[in-house]
Design a protein around this motif. Structure first.
Motif, PDB file in Angstrom:
ATOM      1  N   MET A  54       0.843  -1.186   0.000  1.00  0.00           N
ATOM      2  CA  MET A  54       0.000   0.000   0.000  1.00  0.00           C
ATOM      3  C   MET A  54       0.883   1.242   0.000  1.00  0.00           C
ATOM      4  O   MET A  54       1.775   1.367   0.810  1.00  0.00           O
ATOM      5  N   ASN A  55       0.600   2.165  -0.860  1.00  0.00           N
ATOM      6  CA  ASN A  55       1.324   3.417  -0.906  1.00  0.00           C
ATOM      7  C   ASN A  55       0.762   4.353   0.157  1.00  0.00           C
ATOM      8  O   ASN A  55      -0.417   4.639   0.184  1.00  0.00           O
ATOM      9  N   ALA A  56       1.622   4.862   1.042  1.00  0.00           N
ATOM     10  CA  ALA A  56       1.171   5.693   2.153  1.00  0.00           C
ATOM     11  C   ALA A  56       0.991   7.154   1.766  1.00  0.00           C
ATOM     12  O   ALA A  56       0.521   7.945   2.571  1.00  0.00           O
ATOM     13  N   ASP A  57       1.335   7.527   0.525  1.00  0.00           N
ATOM     14  CA  ASP A  57       1.277   8.946   0.151  1.00  0.00           C
ATOM     15  C   ASP A  57      -0.110   9.545   0.286  1.00  0.00           C
ATOM     16  O   ASP A  57      -0.253  10.707   0.639  1.00  0.00           O
ATOM     17  N   GLY A  58      -1.168   8.798  -0.008  1.00  0.00           N
ATOM     18  CA  GLY A  58      -2.520   9.319   0.103  1.00  0.00           C
ATOM     19  C   GLY A  58      -3.166   9.061   1.451  1.00  0.00           C
ATOM     20  O   GLY A  58      -4.331   9.379   1.659  1.00  0.00           O
ATOM     21  N   LEU A  59      -2.430   8.512   2.367  1.00  0.00           N
ATOM     22  CA  LEU A  59      -2.952   8.141   3.677  1.00  0.00           C
ATOM     23  C   LEU A  59      -3.222   9.375   4.530  1.00  0.00           C
ATOM     24  O   LEU A  59      -2.385  10.266   4.626  1.00  0.00           O
ATOM     25  N   HIS A  60      -4.392   9.430   5.152  1.00  0.00           N
ATOM     26  CA  HIS A  60      -4.780  10.477   6.106  1.00  0.00           C
ATOM     27  C   HIS A  60      -4.708  11.887   5.510  1.00  0.00           C
ATOM     28  O   HIS A  60      -4.385  12.855   6.207  1.00  0.00           O
ATOM     29  N   THR A  61      -5.046  12.020   4.241  1.00  0.00           N
ATOM     30  CA  THR A  61      -4.995  13.323   3.570  1.00  0.00           C
ATOM     31  C   THR A  61      -5.951  14.321   4.212  1.00  0.00           C
ATOM     32  O   THR A  61      -5.581  15.474   4.451  1.00  0.00           O
ATOM     33  N   LYS A  62      -7.189  13.910   4.500  1.00  0.00           N
ATOM     34  CA  LYS A  62      -8.154  14.811   5.122  1.00  0.00           C
ATOM     35  C   LYS A  62      -7.632  15.318   6.463  1.00  0.00           C
ATOM     36  O   LYS A  62      -7.769  16.501   6.785  1.00  0.00           O
ATOM     37  N   GLU A  63      -7.040  14.422   7.224  1.00  0.00           N
ATOM     38  CA  GLU A  63      -6.532  14.790   8.537  1.00  0.00           C
ATOM     39  C   GLU A  63      -5.373  15.780   8.439  1.00  0.00           C
ATOM     40  O   GLU A  63      -5.328  16.771   9.168  1.00  0.00           O
ATOM     41  N   THR A  64      -4.431  15.501   7.515  1.00  0.00           N
ATOM     42  CA  THR A  64      -3.286  16.416   7.393  1.00  0.00           C
ATOM     43  C   THR A  64      -3.738  17.781   6.872  1.00  0.00           C
ATOM     44  O   THR A  64      -3.211  18.806   7.312  1.00  0.00           O
ATOM     45  N   GLU A  65      -4.727  17.813   5.977  1.00  0.00           N
ATOM     46  CA  GLU A  65      -5.247  19.095   5.512  1.00  0.00           C
ATOM     47  C   GLU A  65      -5.880  19.888   6.654  1.00  0.00           C
ATOM     48  O   GLU A  65      -5.709  21.109   6.739  1.00  0.00           O
ATOM     49  N   ALA A  66      -6.594  19.204   7.542  1.00  0.00           N
ATOM     50  CA  ALA A  66      -7.202  19.880   8.697  1.00  0.00           C
ATOM     51  C   ALA A  66      -6.129  20.440   9.635  1.00  0.00           C
ATOM     52  O   ALA A  66      -6.252  21.564  10.135  1.00  0.00           O
ATOM     53  N   ILE A  67      -5.065  19.683   9.853  1.00  0.00           N
ATOM     54  CA  ILE A  67      -3.966  20.140  10.708  1.00  0.00           C
ATOM     55  C   ILE A  67      -3.282  21.362  10.094  1.00  0.00           C
ATOM     56  O   ILE A  67      -2.985  22.343  10.791  1.00  0.00           O
ATOM     57  N   ILE A  68      -3.038  21.314   8.794  1.00  0.00           N
ATOM     58  CA  ILE A  68      -2.410  22.446   8.103  1.00  0.00           C
ATOM     59  C   ILE A  68      -3.312  23.682   8.193  1.00  0.00           C
ATOM     60  O   ILE A  68      -2.835  24.800   8.412  1.00  0.00           O
ATOM     61  N   GLY A  69      -4.618  23.487   8.080  1.00  0.00           N
ATOM     62  CA  GLY A  69      -5.558  24.595   8.247  1.00  0.00           C
ATOM     63  C   GLY A  69      -5.434  25.221   9.629  1.00  0.00           C
ATOM     64  O   GLY A  69      -5.475  26.452   9.775  1.00  0.00           O
ATOM     65  N   CYS A  70      -5.263  24.383  10.643  1.00  0.00           N
ATOM     66  CA  CYS A  70      -5.052  24.883  12.007  1.00  0.00           C
ATOM     67  C   CYS A  70      -3.761  25.693  12.088  1.00  0.00           C
ATOM     68  O   CYS A  70      -3.718  26.748  12.728  1.00  0.00           O
ATOM     69  N   ALA A  71      -2.717  25.191  11.454  1.00  0.00           N
ATOM     70  CA  ALA A  71      -1.420  25.883  11.482  1.00  0.00           C
ATOM     71  C   ALA A  71      -1.517  27.248  10.810  1.00  0.00           C
ATOM     72  O   ALA A  71      -0.956  28.234  11.305  1.00  0.00           O
ATOM     73  N   PHE A  72      -2.239  27.334   9.692  1.00  0.00           N
ATOM     74  CA  PHE A  72      -2.437  28.630   9.035  1.00  0.00           C
ATOM     75  C   PHE A  72      -3.173  29.589   9.967  1.00  0.00           C
ATOM     76  O   PHE A  72      -2.810  30.763  10.072  1.00  0.00           O
ATOM     77  N   ALA A  73      -4.202  29.096  10.654  1.00  0.00           N
ATOM     78  CA  ALA A  73      -4.957  29.945  11.584  1.00  0.00           C
ATOM     79  C   ALA A  73      -4.055  30.461  12.699  1.00  0.00           C
ATOM     80  O   ALA A  73      -4.101  31.641  13.053  1.00  0.00           O
ATOM     81  N   VAL A  74      -3.222  29.583  13.239  1.00  0.00           N
ATOM     82  CA  VAL A  74      -2.300  29.970  14.316  1.00  0.00           C
ATOM     83  C   VAL A  74      -1.327  31.033  13.824  1.00  0.00           C
ATOM     84  O   VAL A  74      -1.130  32.062  14.474  1.00  0.00           O
ATOM     85  N   LEU A  75      -0.687  30.784  12.687  1.00  0.00           N
ATOM     86  CA  LEU A  75       0.299  31.738  12.179  1.00  0.00           C
ATOM     87  C   LEU A  75      -0.352  33.076  11.821  1.00  0.00           C
ATOM     88  O   LEU A  75       0.191  34.138  12.118  1.00  0.00           O
ATOM     89  N   ASN A  76      -1.535  33.035  11.219  1.00  0.00           N
ATOM     90  CA  ASN A  76      -2.228  34.272  10.861  1.00  0.00           C
ATOM     91  C   ASN A  76      -2.570  35.098  12.094  1.00  0.00           C
ATOM     92  O   ASN A  76      -2.534  36.321  12.058  1.00  0.00           O
ATOM     93  N   ASP A  77      -2.903  34.438  13.182  1.00  0.00           N
ATOM     94  CA  ASP A  77      -3.280  35.152  14.394  1.00  0.00           C
ATOM     95  C   ASP A  77      -2.066  35.590  15.218  1.00  0.00           C
ATOM     96  O   ASP A  77      -1.992  36.738  15.650  1.00  0.00           O
ATOM     97  N   MET A  78      -1.119  34.683  15.421  1.00  0.00           N
ATOM     98  CA  MET A  78       0.029  34.967  16.290  1.00  0.00           C
ATOM     99  C   MET A  78       1.172  35.681  15.576  1.00  0.00           C
ATOM    100  O   MET A  78       1.955  36.372  16.208  1.00  0.00           O
ATOM    101  N   GLY A  79       1.291  35.454  14.279  1.00  0.00           N
ATOM    102  CA  GLY A  79       2.448  35.966  13.561  1.00  0.00           C
ATOM    103  C   GLY A  79       3.636  35.039  13.750  1.00  0.00           C
ATOM    104  O   GLY A  79       3.549  34.013  14.418  1.00  0.00           O
ATOM    105  N   HIS A  80       4.763  35.407  13.152  1.00  0.00           N
ATOM    106  CA  HIS A  80       5.955  34.560  13.224  1.00  0.00           C
ATOM    107  C   HIS A  80       6.964  35.167  14.187  1.00  0.00           C
ATOM    108  O   HIS A  80       6.823  36.311  14.609  1.00  0.00           O
ATOM    109  N   GLY A  81       7.963  34.360  14.562  1.00  0.00           N
ATOM    110  CA  GLY A  81       9.068  34.880  15.350  1.00  0.00           C
ATOM    111  C   GLY A  81       9.155  34.385  16.782  1.00  0.00           C
ATOM    112  O   GLY A  81      10.126  34.683  17.469  1.00  0.00           O
TER     113      GLY A  81
END
Length: 134
Positions: free
Chosen positions: A1-28
């Protein structure tokens, strides 16, 4: 089984959370505030998570230490919050070791260092059973 497509929905949701965090907190900031902010965002979005769970490390069936990931999301994805110049093969290699240690197949390295979020999805393909073909 190729793992590349595994848990795509979950990783997209996590990345969405990361964008929200960075947009709100900023970097640094250092890594820990971003890890903690991801936890807040996970709770806000009802994403199952474990913060800094412990995984024993063994060598020749003897305990030699432990691995403590930043986060495990959805019970399926190792999440490593970073504030580094860029994600390199070094971080990818470390994530592969983290996946082996946890028994999971998908990890996300998320870099909050710069104004533009950087992330890398890493998959570990488990060896197939002898005689099994995909």
């Amino acid at each position: 089984m190729n793992a590349d497509g595994l848990h795509t929905k979950e990783t997209e949701a996590i990345i969405g959370c990361a964008f929200a965090v960075l947009n709100d907190m900023g970097h640094g900031f250092h890594e820990k505030p971003y890890e903690n902010a991801l936890v807040v965002e996970f709770r806000y979005r009802d994403i199952e998570y474990a913060q800094q769970p412990r995984y024993p490390l063994t060598y020749r069936n003897e305990p030699v230490g432990e691995y403590i990931p930043d986060l495990i999301a959805f019970g399926k994805v190792v999440v490593d919050a970073k504030t580094i110049e860029r994600i390199t093969d070094h971080e990818i290699g470390r994530m592969l070791n983290y996946l082996r240690a946890t028994g999971l197949q998908v990890g996300l390295i998320i870099n909050f260092k710069h104004a533009k979020l950087q992330f890398r999805r890493v998959t570990l393909t488990k060896p197939e059973a002898p005689g099994h073909q995909s």
